[in-house]
Design a protein around this motif. Structure first.
Motif, PDB file in Angstrom:
ATOM      1  N   ALA A   1     -15.654  -3.916  11.513  1.00 22.89           N
ATOM      2  CA  ALA A   1     -14.544  -4.277  10.625  1.00 22.89           C
ATOM      3  C   ALA A   1     -14.168  -3.135   9.686  1.00 22.89           C
ATOM      4  N   ARG A   2     -15.173  -2.434   9.161  1.00 27.04           N
ATOM      5  CA  ARG A   2     -14.867  -1.364   8.209  1.00 27.04           C
ATOM      6  C   ARG A   2     -14.112  -0.220   8.881  1.00 27.04           C
ATOM      7  N   ASN A   3     -14.543   0.179  10.061  1.00 26.53           N
ATOM      8  CA  ASN A   3     -13.839   1.246  10.770  1.00 26.53           C
ATOM      9  C   ASN A   3     -12.434   0.812  11.168  1.00 26.53           C
ATOM     10  N   ALA A   4     -12.265  -0.467  11.511  1.00 26.52           N
ATOM     11  CA  ALA A   4     -10.932  -0.978  11.824  1.00 26.52           C
ATOM     12  C   ALA A   4     -10.035  -0.901  10.588  1.00 26.52           C
ATOM     13  N   ALA A   5     -10.592  -1.200   9.420  1.00 16.62           N
ATOM     14  CA  ALA A   5      -9.831  -1.094   8.173  1.00 16.62           C
ATOM     15  C   ALA A   5      -9.461   0.356   7.882  1.00 16.62           C
ATOM     16  N   VAL A   6     -10.415   1.266   8.097  1.00 16.33           N
ATOM     17  CA  VAL A   6     -10.143   2.693   7.908  1.00 16.33           C
ATOM     18  C   VAL A   6      -8.994   3.136   8.810  1.00 16.33           C
TER      19      VAL A   6
ATOM     20  N   TYR B   1       0.833  -1.212   0.000  1.00  9.24           N
ATOM     21  CA  TYR B   1       0.000   0.000   0.000  1.00  9.24           C
ATOM     22  C   TYR B   1       0.862   1.254   0.000  1.00  9.24           C
ATOM     23  N   LEU B   2       1.820   1.340   0.930  1.00 10.67           N
ATOM     24  CA  LEU B   2       2.653   2.542   0.999  1.00 10.67           C
ATOM     25  C   LEU B   2       3.584   2.655  -0.200  1.00 10.67           C
ATOM     26  N   THR B   3       4.119   1.536  -0.666  1.00 14.90           N
ATOM     27  CA  THR B   3       5.020   1.581  -1.823  1.00 14.90           C
ATOM     28  C   THR B   3       4.304   2.164  -3.031  1.00 14.90           C
ATOM     29  N   LEU B   4       3.054   1.757  -3.246  1.00 13.01           N
ATOM     30  CA  LEU B   4       2.282   2.264  -4.380  1.00 13.01           C
ATOM     31  C   LEU B   4       1.792   3.685  -4.127  1.00 13.01           C
TER      32      LEU B   4
ATOM     33  N   SER C   1     -12.734   4.191  -7.643  1.00 12.90           N
ATOM     34  CA  SER C   1     -11.846   3.311  -8.406  1.00 12.90           C
ATOM     35  C   SER C   1     -10.603   2.898  -7.635  1.00 12.90           C
ATOM     36  N   GLY C   2     -10.190   3.717  -6.655  1.00 12.70           N
ATOM     37  CA  GLY C   2      -8.949   3.439  -5.944  1.00 12.70           C
ATOM     38  C   GLY C   2      -9.127   3.204  -4.456  1.00 12.70           C
ATOM     39  N   PRO C   3      -9.198   4.262  -3.647  1.00 16.28           N
ATOM     40  CA  PRO C   3      -9.279   4.101  -2.191  1.00 16.28           C
ATOM     41  C   PRO C   3     -10.403   3.186  -1.716  1.00 16.28           C
ATOM     42  N   LYS C   4     -11.574   3.287  -2.322  1.00 17.83           N
ATOM     43  CA  LYS C   4     -12.696   2.446  -1.876  1.00 17.83           C
ATOM     44  C   LYS C   4     -12.448   0.972  -2.186  1.00 17.83           C
TER      45      LYS C   4
ATOM     46  N   LEU D   1      -5.531   1.735   7.523  1.00 16.10           N
ATOM     47  CA  LEU D   1      -5.046   2.459   6.348  1.00 16.10           C
ATOM     48  C   LEU D   1      -4.666   3.893   6.700  1.00 16.10           C
ATOM     49  N   SER D   2      -5.381   4.498   7.627  1.00 19.76           N
ATOM     50  CA  SER D   2      -5.066   5.863   8.056  1.00 19.76           C
ATOM     51  C   SER D   2      -3.747   5.908   8.813  1.00 19.76           C
TER      52      SER D   2
END
Length: 206
Positions: A152-157, A90-93, A123-126, A160-161
């Motif tokens: 789960a969704r908030n944990a994923a947010v 994720y960070l590399t890209l 198309s990307g972040p979501k 990534l944050s």
């Protein structure tokens, strides 16, 4: 690939180079035609205007930038290994030259063209968020994560944050700064340490 497919790819590659270097406003179809090495008729046959072409570029770049992340979900039962792989890709890209250029262009143009921002997000972040959410849901169902309080969704947010916050800010505000693999690894480890303390069940190294 057919001849038309080759021409289309050349148009998109040329448009990508021009848009990411010049921005949407400064870019012209003449620049794109020259960069792609095709006729104006070839450009306009597929894309009737500059906005349609820019939309195609956004979708193409997002697909390229998210493909590697999606591939690693999940490849290992070891949650630390999987999260490390996700974070590193994720960070590399995200912090690549192309990733940063696309982000800067979108941020600059979205106030005038809100639809472009929506296309970028969808198309990307979501796409990435949806896939990470799916993995975290699976890990929670297997008893490796406790995310009931936030979901789960908030944990994923949050994950990534944690990855994106300081790293992306440094790169966006310092155009000549290029993070090393060692620094990316450090940012990923810091994010995982925080995420682990918040959501891991038991000792993952046990």
């Amino acid at each position: 690939m057919t001849t038309e497919d080759v021409k289309l790819e050349r148009v998109l590659q040329g448009a990508t180079e021009v848009f990411l270097q010049q921005g949407y406003t400064a870019a012209t179809t003449d620049m794109i035609q020259k960069s792609a090495g095709v006729s104006k008729a070839t450009v306009y046959t597929r894309y009737p205007n500059k906005q349609a072409l820019f939309t195609a570029v956004i979708e193409r770049q997002c697909k390229l930038l998210t493909h590697n992340i999606i591939q690693c979900l999940p490849q290992s039962k070891d949650i630390l290994s999987t999260l490390t792989d996700i974070g590193t890709r994720y960070l590399t890209l995200l912090l690549s030259k192309e990733g940063l250029a696309l982000y800067r262009t979108i941020v600059a143009e979205t106030p005038r063209f809100p639809e472009l921002g929506r296309i970028f997000y969808q198309s990307g972040p979501k796409v990435v968020l949806d896939q990470v959410t799916k993995y975290i849901t699976q890990a929670a169902n297997e008893g490796q994560l406790a995310v009931q309080q936030v979901g789960a969704r908030n944990a994923a947010v949050l994950f990534l944050s944690l990855l994106r916050g300081e790293s992306q800010l440094q790169c966006v505000t310092h155009p000549d700064f290029h993070p090393t693999e060692v620094l990316i690894e450090e940012w990923v480890n810091q994010a995982i340490i925080t995420f682990r303390q918040a959501f891991f069940v038991g000792d993952p190294n046990a």
